[in-house]
Write an enzyme that holds these catalytic residues in place. Structure first.
Site, short mmCIF file in Angstrom:
data_model
loop_
_atom_site.label_atom_id
_atom_site.label_comp_id
_atom_site.label_asym_id
_atom_site.label_seq_id
_atom_site.Cartn_x
_atom_site.Cartn_y
_atom_site.Cartn_z
N ASP A 80 -30.23 62.23 53.50
CA ASP A 80 -29.08 61.28 53.40
C ASP A 80 -29.24 59.99 53.72
OD1 ASP A 80 -25.94 61.02 53.11
OD2 ASP A 80 -26.15 62.99 52.45
N ASN A 130 -17.92 73.94 71.87
CA ASN A 130 -18.46 72.99 72.92
C ASN A 130 -17.17 72.05 73.53
OD1 ASN A 130 -18.17 71.17 70.68
ND2 ASN A 130 -19.64 69.94 71.02
N SER A 144 -20.07 65.87 47.64
CA SER A 144 -21.19 65.81 48.66
C SER A 144 -20.62 66.71 49.79
CB SER A 144 -21.02 64.37 49.30
OG SER A 144 -21.93 63.37 48.41
N VAL A 171 -32.54 74.83 41.75
CA VAL A 171 -31.74 74.31 42.83
C VAL A 171 -30.28 74.88 42.88
CG1 VAL A 171 -30.58 72.18 43.46
CG2 VAL A 171 -33.05 72.21 42.75
N VAL A 212 -15.24 69.10 66.04
CA VAL A 212 -15.19 70.02 64.86
C VAL A 212 -16.39 71.21 65.17
CG1 VAL A 212 -14.36 68.42 63.29
CG2 VAL A 212 -16.79 68.59 63.36
N ASP A 238 -20.83 65.25 68.98
CA ASP A 238 -20.83 66.59 68.38
C ASP A 238 -22.21 66.97 67.76
OD1 ASP A 238 -18.80 68.53 68.62
OD2 ASP A 238 -17.81 67.87 66.86
N HIS A 284 -22.07 58.81 55.81
CA HIS A 284 -22.15 59.78 54.59
C HIS A 284 -23.07 60.96 55.20
CE1 HIS A 284 -23.17 61.90 51.22
NE2 HIS A 284 -22.10 61.64 50.64
N ASN A 336 -19.58 63.68 40.76
CA ASN A 336 -18.26 63.37 40.74
C ASN A 336 -17.76 62.86 39.40
OD1 ASN A 336 -18.08 64.29 43.36
ND2 ASN A 336 -18.77 62.33 44.28
#
Length: 732
Positions: free
Chosen positions: A237, A287, A465, A394, A291, A246, A273, A379
């Site tokens: 990415d 933790n 994504s 895939v 999130v 995080d 992204h 999209n």
């Protein structure tokens, strides 16, 4: 030119230019054992070749009558047409070296694949390759030179799928640290995970990480060996904010060896992204911060495949190979391609072979090494997956909202050869004050975050994504459940579990709106039996002088319930093969067991057929050599998925009016079809159910419509399937 974009809706404007012409690294130079300089092409064929068309559909194995007009067909001699042999084709016209495209056909004239390059073309032959039709898109009066090198001299691999590769990172670096398994039985304390408000009982409310609740991620973590511990997920990415709060739990982040991969030394995420996608896959969980991640104990391997300064096809291909060689079990690609900036056109480019020289072979390499490759569908609201989600093998992922409805922007999860699934991706809200309907995750502190939600370092985004990393994370949970030993068979079992555990959204089974259904973490991990990794060699008694042996197991990763599974094993003692040794094969799982045995030949190899009269599901195949007075015992194992056998239904309408009769035949879909007796087939006339027939001994049955059903315009026969056979339909 092609463009690549991150597959959030808001990110479509930030496209990066991607060149198609980058070739694969050349094969190792080998002296040519065969060459042919007789080829000559008069005219270019940028779209389609009449000479190749004539060869494919009319004259093969003979050369077409228009040989040389816009293609030249080579028939390779049998003695050089060997699997692994490198082929080089060079085309030269008055302007110099031209681009080359080759269409490859098997020895039975079956079209197999297309390979292309922007200069001289080099590719390895596969088993059964025999004919090569060469074209050029630009050259006028192109002279051709074809050269074939020697095939590898090592022992050939079986035609079944590869069986193993290292579970620890191979010599590509990346570090060997992994996370320890956490205990989530008492729930988690991450503050942004709970929903902000509640609705009716059983309804997923807005806010928080509703996607994690939809896919039942927390329930999946309660299952034995299903948190992603020891599993490495490569996120290809825009990079990763490695300083983010995080991602600070020990073992969470692995890095490529910067010496081996200097192109990917920097993972700074100035876009945001990649950090968002990585958080969905596996943010630190429990933790007390931010999130949760789908696979809380998985290790993230960030690779900046989308660099503002270097976003070429060969960069993505190299990133895929680097991930594989650095121990990735799963690869996530939340990105897509388009031609000349026109959204969604990457699919057409892919189907025309536009990525056959770079990205396609890299994906094939990953799949062969046991890596589960997951990619976003796109999209553009198109009826097919974008690329690379469209590539062979895939897992293509479309997007749903919290109500399990298709997101309006998402491409349909339709792919010719891969697996198509849905996952939470957000409803498509673009305003900051309604981010609770989108997917909440980490966001890079190195990037501008105009819609920080609910705090700095976090954001709600939408797009396929965001759907794709949910599936990649679930794949990591299942790989963990299967023991984490990377192999093609294990990867096949992971993908089958994703399908088996998915939640049907529309038509039962596959449908083009939702693919195989919406991914469900709990269902996926429960679809397989936990496999605890064990050392395979049997230790010799203390003080024993017996020699160590090694047993290699080779078998397909899947088999059908009513067939048999071909298995093979090779026994070695050092560099020598062991002959005359007994080897036992056993297949065991929740649906029963099956066993057989064989004796190794002079090459140390034994083969056998294991009957698969077993219920569909995940099984463990084990090969065992018990040893003798001079040799230690050894064993090997791999995952095998048993699936229902495919069927084919035919329907014929005979006679007219009162004499009209429907003739139905139901057979299994093997190479030699066999009629299936005693199965119920439901009949329909113009969409109305009109009756049910039971097939006889030969798999056939007849039915006479009555009344208005005699004059129906369309008839349909449906076999719903059973424990051993998949369903099938026919119309007439």
């Amino acid at each position: 030119m092609l463009h690549v974009s991150r597959l959030t809706r808001a990110g479509l404007a930030a496209a990066l230019v991607l060149g198609v012409g980058a070739a694969l690294p050349s094969l190792a130079a080998e002296p040519a054992v065969y060459s042919d300089d007789s080829g000559f092409i008069e005219l270019p064929a940028p779209l389609a070749s009449t000479s190749d068309y004539a060869f494919d559909f009319l004259t093969c194995p003979e050369a077409p009558p228009n040989q040389g007009v816009d293609a030249w067909v080579y028939a390779l001699p049998e003695e050089v047409a060997l699997g692994g042999a490198p082929v080089t084709v060079t085309g030269t016209d008055a302007a110099g070296t031209t681009d080359i495209t080759a269409f490859v056909y098997d020895d039975d004239c079956t079209y197999d694949r297309v390979v292309s390059s922007d200069a001289a073309l080099t590719f390895p032959l596969e088993d059964d390759d025999r004919y090569i039709a060469v074209t050029t898109a630009v050259g006028m009066g192109t002279a051709l030179l074809l050269e074939v090198g020697a095939a590898p001299t090592g022992e050939p691999s079986p035609t079944t799928s590869p069986t193993s590769s290292p579970s620890a990172p191979p010599g590509g670096g990346g570090g060997g640290e992994v996370m320890t398994r956490g205990d989530y039985s008492g729930g988690v304390n991450d503050p942004f995970y709970p929903e902000a408000s509640t609705g009716p009982v059983g309804e997923i409310g807005p806010g928080g990480q509703w996607g994690m609740r939809v896919i039942r991620a927390e329930q999946a973590w309660q299952q034995p060996q299903a948190t992603g511990a020891g599993i490495r997920v490569a996120v290809l990415d825009s990079g990763l904010d490695v300083t983010h709060e995080d991602f600070q739990c020990p073992g969470k982040i692995a890095r490529l060896d910067s010496t081996a991969y200097p192109r990917f030394a920097d993972v700074t995420d100035t876009d945001g992204h990649g950090t968002h996608v990585a958080g969905i896959v596996g943010a630190c969980t429990g933790n007390g911060t931010g999130v949760v991640g789908t696979a809380p104990d998985a290790t993230i391997l960030p690779i900046q495949a989308l660099s503002p300064d270097d976003a070429t096809a060969d960069r993505l291909a190299e990133a895929i190979r680097a991930a594989v060689d650095s121990g990735a079990h799963v690869i996530n690609m939340s990105l897509g391609f388009s031609a000349a900036g026109v959204p969604g056109t990457g699919s057409a480019v892919a189907l025309l072979g536009g990525f056959a020289d770079d990205i396609d072979p890299a994906i094939e390499y990953a799949v062969a090494q046991g890596v589960v490759v997951v990619a976003a569908a796109g999209n553009e609201s198109f009826p097919v997956c974008g690329y690379p989600a469209l590539a062979d093998d895939v897992v293509c992922v479309g997007s749903t909202d919290r109500r399990d409805l298709n997101a309006w922007y998402g491409n349909f999860p339709v792919t010719p050869t891969g697996i198509a699934l849905m996952a939470p991706g957000g409803s498509g809200q673009v305003f900051c004050d309604v981010q609770s309907e989108n997917v909440l995750s980490t966001y890079s502190t190195q990037a501008e975050n105009g819609c920080a939600y609910p705090a700095e370092g976090y954001a709600g985004l939408d797009g396929t994504s965001m759907a794709s990393p949910h599936v990649a994370g679930v794949a990591a949970l299942v790989y963990d459940r299967l023991g984490g030993q990377r192999s093609a068979a294990a990867a096949a079992a992971v993908k089958q579990a994703l399908v088996d555990g998915a939640v049907d959204l529309y038509t039962p089974g596959y449908d083009p709106m939702s693919g195989e259904g919406r991914v469900d973490a709990l269902g996926a991990v429960q679809a397989v039996t936990a496999v605890t990794p064990t050392a395979t060699p049997t230790p010799s008694p203390t003080g024993s002088t017996s020699a160590a042996t090694d047993l290699a197991l080779i078998a397909p990763g899947t088999g059908s319930t009513t067939d048999s599974l071909p298995v093979a094993a090779r026994l070695s003692q050092g560099d020598e093969r062991v002959s005359g040794a007994p080897v036992e094969f056993a297949l065991a799982g929740p649906g029963g067991s099956s066993s057989t045995a064989g004796t190794t030949d002079a090459d140390g190899v034994t083969t056998a057929e294991l009957p698969l009269d077993l219920a569909p599901g995940s099984y463990t195949l084990t090969a065992t050599y018990a040893g003798d007075s001079g040799r230690q015992g050894s064993s090997a194992e791999q995952a095998v998925v048993v699936v229902r056998d495919a069927t084919a239904t035919t329907l014929a309408v005979e006679g007219k009016g009162g004499n009209r009769t429907l003739s139905v035949t139901l057979v299994d879909a093997d190479d030699t079809p066999t009629g299936l007796a005693g199965r119920s087939v439901v009949l329909f006339a113009d969409g109305r159910e009109i009756g049910t027939v039971t097939t006889g001994a030969d798999g056939s049955a007849r039915f006479a419509p009555t009344g208005r059903d005699r004059g129906a315009k369309a008839y349909e026969a449906r076999f719903a399937g059973d424990d051993s056979y998949e369903g099938s339909t026919a119309t007439a």
